[in-house]
Design an enzyme around this catalytic site. Structure first.
Site, PDB file in Angstrom:
ATOM      1  CE  LYS A 185      77.668 103.372   3.148  1.00 33.43           C
ATOM      2  NZ  LYS A 185      78.733 103.417   4.089  1.00 33.43           N
ATOM      3  CE  LYS A 217      78.130 111.092  11.503  1.00 37.21           C
ATOM      4  NZ  LYS A 217      77.282 110.642  12.601  1.00 37.21           N
ATOM      5  CG  HIS A 229      81.020 107.666   5.243  1.00 39.16           C
ATOM      6  ND1 HIS A 229      79.916 108.274   4.698  1.00 39.16           N
ATOM      7  CD2 HIS A 229      80.649 106.383   5.483  1.00 39.16           C
ATOM      8  CE1 HIS A 229      78.931 107.394   4.614  1.00 39.16           C
ATOM      9  NE2 HIS A 229      79.346 106.244   5.075  1.00 39.16           N
TER      10      HIS A 229
HETATM   11  P1  NAP Z   1      66.537  97.021   3.033  1.00 38.68           P
HETATM   12  O1  NAP Z   1      66.216  96.979   4.479  1.00 38.68           O
HETATM   13  O2  NAP Z   1      66.930  95.755   2.353  1.00 38.68           O
HETATM   14  O3  NAP Z   1      65.293  97.643   2.282  1.00 38.68           O
HETATM   15  C1  NAP Z   1      65.183  97.654   0.904  1.00 38.68           C
HETATM   16  C2  NAP Z   1      63.864  98.283   0.522  1.00 38.68           C
HETATM   17  O4  NAP Z   1      63.738  98.207  -0.886  1.00 38.68           O
HETATM   18  C3  NAP Z   1      62.664  97.592   1.109  1.00 38.68           C
HETATM   19  O5  NAP Z   1      61.706  98.550   1.465  1.00 38.68           O
HETATM   20  C4  NAP Z   1      62.126  96.756  -0.050  1.00 38.68           C
HETATM   21  O6  NAP Z   1      60.764  96.590   0.147  1.00 38.68           O
HETATM   22  C5  NAP Z   1      62.438  97.690  -1.219  1.00 38.68           C
HETATM   23  N1  NAP Z   1      62.542  96.997  -2.495  1.00 38.68           N
HETATM   24  C6  NAP Z   1      63.305  95.921  -2.797  1.00 38.68           C
HETATM   25  N2  NAP Z   1      63.135  95.577  -4.088  1.00 38.68           N
HETATM   26  C7  NAP Z   1      62.247  96.461  -4.608  1.00 38.68           C
HETATM   27  C8  NAP Z   1      61.677  96.636  -5.894  1.00 38.68           C
HETATM   28  N3  NAP Z   1      61.958  95.818  -6.908  1.00 38.68           N
HETATM   29  N4  NAP Z   1      60.814  97.652  -6.054  1.00 38.68           N
HETATM   30  C9  NAP Z   1      60.500  98.494  -5.057  1.00 38.68           C
HETATM   31  N5  NAP Z   1      61.014  98.380  -3.812  1.00 38.68           N
HETATM   32  C10 NAP Z   1      61.880  97.378  -3.599  1.00 38.68           C
HETATM   33  O7  NAP Z   1      67.694  98.039   2.712  1.00 38.68           O
HETATM   34  P2  NAP Z   1      68.102  99.339   3.563  1.00 38.68           P
HETATM   35  O8  NAP Z   1      69.078  98.931   4.599  1.00 38.68           O
HETATM   36  O9  NAP Z   1      66.887 100.073   3.972  1.00 38.68           O
HETATM   37  O10 NAP Z   1      68.937 100.162   2.489  1.00 38.68           O
HETATM   38  C11 NAP Z   1      68.342 100.865   1.420  1.00 38.68           C
HETATM   39  C12 NAP Z   1      69.438 101.574   0.627  1.00 38.68           C
HETATM   40  O11 NAP Z   1      70.125 102.467   1.487  1.00 38.68           O
HETATM   41  C13 NAP Z   1      70.514 100.639   0.085  1.00 38.68           C
HETATM   42  O12 NAP Z   1      71.022 101.170  -1.114  1.00 38.68           O
HETATM   43  C14 NAP Z   1      71.605 100.702   1.139  1.00 38.68           C
HETATM   44  O13 NAP Z   1      72.878 100.408   0.610  1.00 38.68           O
HETATM   45  C15 NAP Z   1      71.505 102.151   1.531  1.00 38.68           C
HETATM   46  N6  NAP Z   1      71.992 102.447   2.879  1.00 38.68           N
HETATM   47  C16 NAP Z   1      71.414 101.872   3.963  1.00 38.68           C
HETATM   48  C17 NAP Z   1      71.876 102.192   5.226  1.00 38.68           C
HETATM   49  C18 NAP Z   1      71.252 101.592   6.473  1.00 38.68           C
HETATM   50  O14 NAP Z   1      71.653 101.988   7.561  1.00 38.68           O
HETATM   51  N7  NAP Z   1      70.308 100.688   6.359  1.00 38.68           N
HETATM   52  C19 NAP Z   1      72.926 103.114   5.383  1.00 38.68           C
HETATM   53  C20 NAP Z   1      73.487 103.699   4.254  1.00 38.68           C
HETATM   54  C21 NAP Z   1      73.001 103.360   3.010  1.00 38.68           C
HETATM   55  P3  NAP Z   1      59.892  95.419  -0.484  1.00 38.68           P
HETATM   56  O15 NAP Z   1      60.595  94.140  -0.222  1.00 38.68           O
HETATM   57  O16 NAP Z   1      58.588  95.579   0.211  1.00 38.68           O
HETATM   58  O17 NAP Z   1      59.815  95.755  -1.931  1.00 38.68           O
END
Ligand code: NAP
Length: 485
Positions: free
Chosen positions: A148, A182, A240
């Site tokens: 999401k 869940k 959700h």
């Molecule tokens: P994040 O911490 O900002 O991580 C983003 C990841 O994407 C990093 O590994 C980054 O690594 C990589 N990335 C960015 N640009 C890229 C590119 N051009 N090519 C390849 N890799 C790239 O984000 P996150 O919180 O993990 O969230 C990831 C996704 O899950 C998002 O869509 C977010 O909305 C969703 N989400 C997250 C959570 C949560 O709890 N965190 C919950 C629900 C949904 P590099 O900078 O090394 O490329």
């Protein structure tokens, strides 16, 4: 009771976004826990991918730290950690670039199940899908997992669906909503459809109303400017809470089968009525002694994005026509709790006098967090001599108590869902038409308050939300359940 581990086929799982928050907090520790449970077959591989240049060993070190922090007591098994790290690989790849794809192709074996987890911003989904397809990395049986937010309105969700559909069949696309993973949420289906007890009462003749609450104590600090483009309606209700509502309201599917379940959920979403402006309350948390308010967190002093929403909605079909569903979710509330409460109507006639105790309605509470479980409030006779006195007591089924230590160790939603991807079971994933239908209901609600120029009401941090949310129920002669852990 010992939980069964259902084996899966040997797989190669590529995690795009392997250096990010989600991968390190949930996906990699979750996979490690499945490894400890014996569910990852020998020869399987987990390949991290992100732009950051690093060696496989550096990725293993990063994962070791993630496991130590987020995998719970299993992280203490050093031998298991070392063995798990051996199945990890890493490739530096830019989703928009050309480098690294050949290396990735050489690592992903055609004879194993192939899965690609897009744990990156949705703006990159199309680039990844296109490259996996055109470079021949993803075969016809490969699966992609997308996170999401899936769009921010109907138009963007449709565009995203269309982009993914250019390269992957719907049966290959796993739109994750971790609420569906869940334990209690799945138990909702078991309780409804594996027992005769509730289903005859599961309609507006016997159910007065349903409350769904997802309350958080944290604010949006740290990701305020991101959250400000979304708000509680898009971030929580459209996905959700809508999924929870569907599982309560849906008709019995003919079989516990991905499309049969999702067909029934879709019918519920389509039967949702537009929400009247008077049935929506939005709020923004105020600063507390030690934390800033929403307007500071969002970095926009004029922001009209809601950190809280409460609304009343109706499912217009034979089963639910007179039963309102009240939904509320918010940040910086009194306690962190998620629950569904189903309040039943009064018996048609009471044989007891008022002096024999106050009658209270039967309530079935399904707790998602904390302490997953269910609780049915029933009236009984107060024990002891002294004649007939009625009292309400909970029939409590905490999984931890009912199922012993194994029950207490509830598998994280991500663990379960990733294993479902490997198994090729889409039951707990949203189908494209479901997501679009959810946006089709959400869009006019948001457009309505945007057109009217409504501003969210301020509410105190640590409270239950804005006062008007209380009124939303009071004027119907009902009240919200207390928000408490
Ligand atoms: P994040 O911490 O900002 O991580 C983003 C990841 O994407 C990093 O590994 C980054 O690594 C990589 N990335 C960015 N640009 C890229 C590119 N051009 N090519 C390849 N890799 C790239 O984000 P996150 O919180 O993990 O969230 C990831 C996704 O899950 C998002 O869509 C977010 O909305 C969703 N989400 C997250 C959570 C949560 O709890 N965190 C919950 C629900 C949904 P590099 O900078 O090394 O490329």
């Amino acid at each position: 009771m010992v939980s069964r581990v259902i084996p899966v086929d040997q797989f190669d799982l590529v995690i795009f976004g392997a250096t990010g928050d989600l991968a390190n907090r949930k996906i990699l520790p979750g996979l490690y826990r499945r490894y400890c449970a014996g569910q990852i077959p020998e020869g399987s591989k987990i390949i991290g991918a992100a732009r950051t240049e690093m060696s496989a060993d550096e990725f293993r070190d990063q994962t070791r730290a993630a496991i130590a922090e987020h995998a719970g007591p299993m992280a203490d098994d050093k031998k298991a950690v070392t063995a798990f790290l051996e199945i990890l690989e890493y490739v530096a790849i830019d989703a928009k670039g050309d480098g690294g794809w050949d290396t990735l192709k050489s690592l992903v074996r055609t004879e194993a199940v192939n899965a690609f987890y897009f744990s990156v911003a949705p703006a990159l989904f199309g680039d990844l899908a296109e490259r996996l397809h055109t470079r021949g990395i993803a075969g016809p049986d490969a699966r992609i997992v997308v996170e999401k937010p899936f769009g921010r309105d109907l138009a963007s969700a449709r565009a995203l669906n269309a982009t993914l559909a250019e390269y992957f069949d719907e049966t290959q696309i796993y739109r994750i909503d971790h609420y569906l993973g869940k334990e209690t949420v799945q138990n909702l289906m078991a309780v409804r459809f594996a027992n005769i007890l509730f289903e005859p009462l599961w309609n507006s003749q016997f159910i007065d109303h349903v409350q769904i609450t997802v309350a958080e104590t944290v604010g949006v600090g740290g990701r305020g400017s991101y959250y400000d483009k979304s708000g509680a309606m898009r971030d929580m209700v459209q996905n959700h809470m809508m999924q929870l509502l569907c599982l309560i309201a849906m008709e019995p599917p003919y079989h516990f089968d991905p499309d049969a379940v999702r067909d029934e959920k879709l019918k519920v979403i389509r039967a949702l009525q537009p929400v009247a402006p008077a049935d929506i309350v939005r709020g923004q948390y105020l600063a507390s002694k030690d934390a800033p308010g929403y307007l500071e967190d969002s970095e926009d002093p004029e922001s009209t994005t809601e950190s809280y929403i409460a609304l009343k909605c109706h499912v217009a079909n034979w089963r639910w026509t007179d039963t309102p569903f009240y939904l509320r979710t918010g940040k910086r509330l009194r306690a962190r709790t998620s629950e569904i409460a189903i309040t039943f109507k009064a018996p048609p006639h009471s044989i007891f006098d008022e002096a024999e105790g106050e009658w209270r309605e039967n309530v079935l509470v399904i707790r998602l967090q904390p302490n997953e479980g269910m609780n049915l409030k029933v009236m009984i006779k107060e024990p002891g001599p002294g004649g007939m006195r009625l009292v309400q007591v909970p029939l409590d089924m905490s999984f931890a108590e009912a199922l012993g230590p194994e029950g207490a160790d509830i598998t994280d939603a991500y663990e379960r869902l990733i294993m479902d991807v490997i198994r090729g079971n889409q039951t707990l994933f949203m189908r494209g038409d479901e997501v679009e239908a959810a946006w089709a209901w959400t869009d006019p609600v948001i457009e309505g308050w945007e057109k009217r120029g409504d501003r969210p009401q301020p509410y105190d941090s640590g409270s239950s939300g804005p006062d008007d949310a209380l009124m939303l129920m009071h004027r119907d002669g009902r009240r919200w359940r207390d928000i408490r852990e």
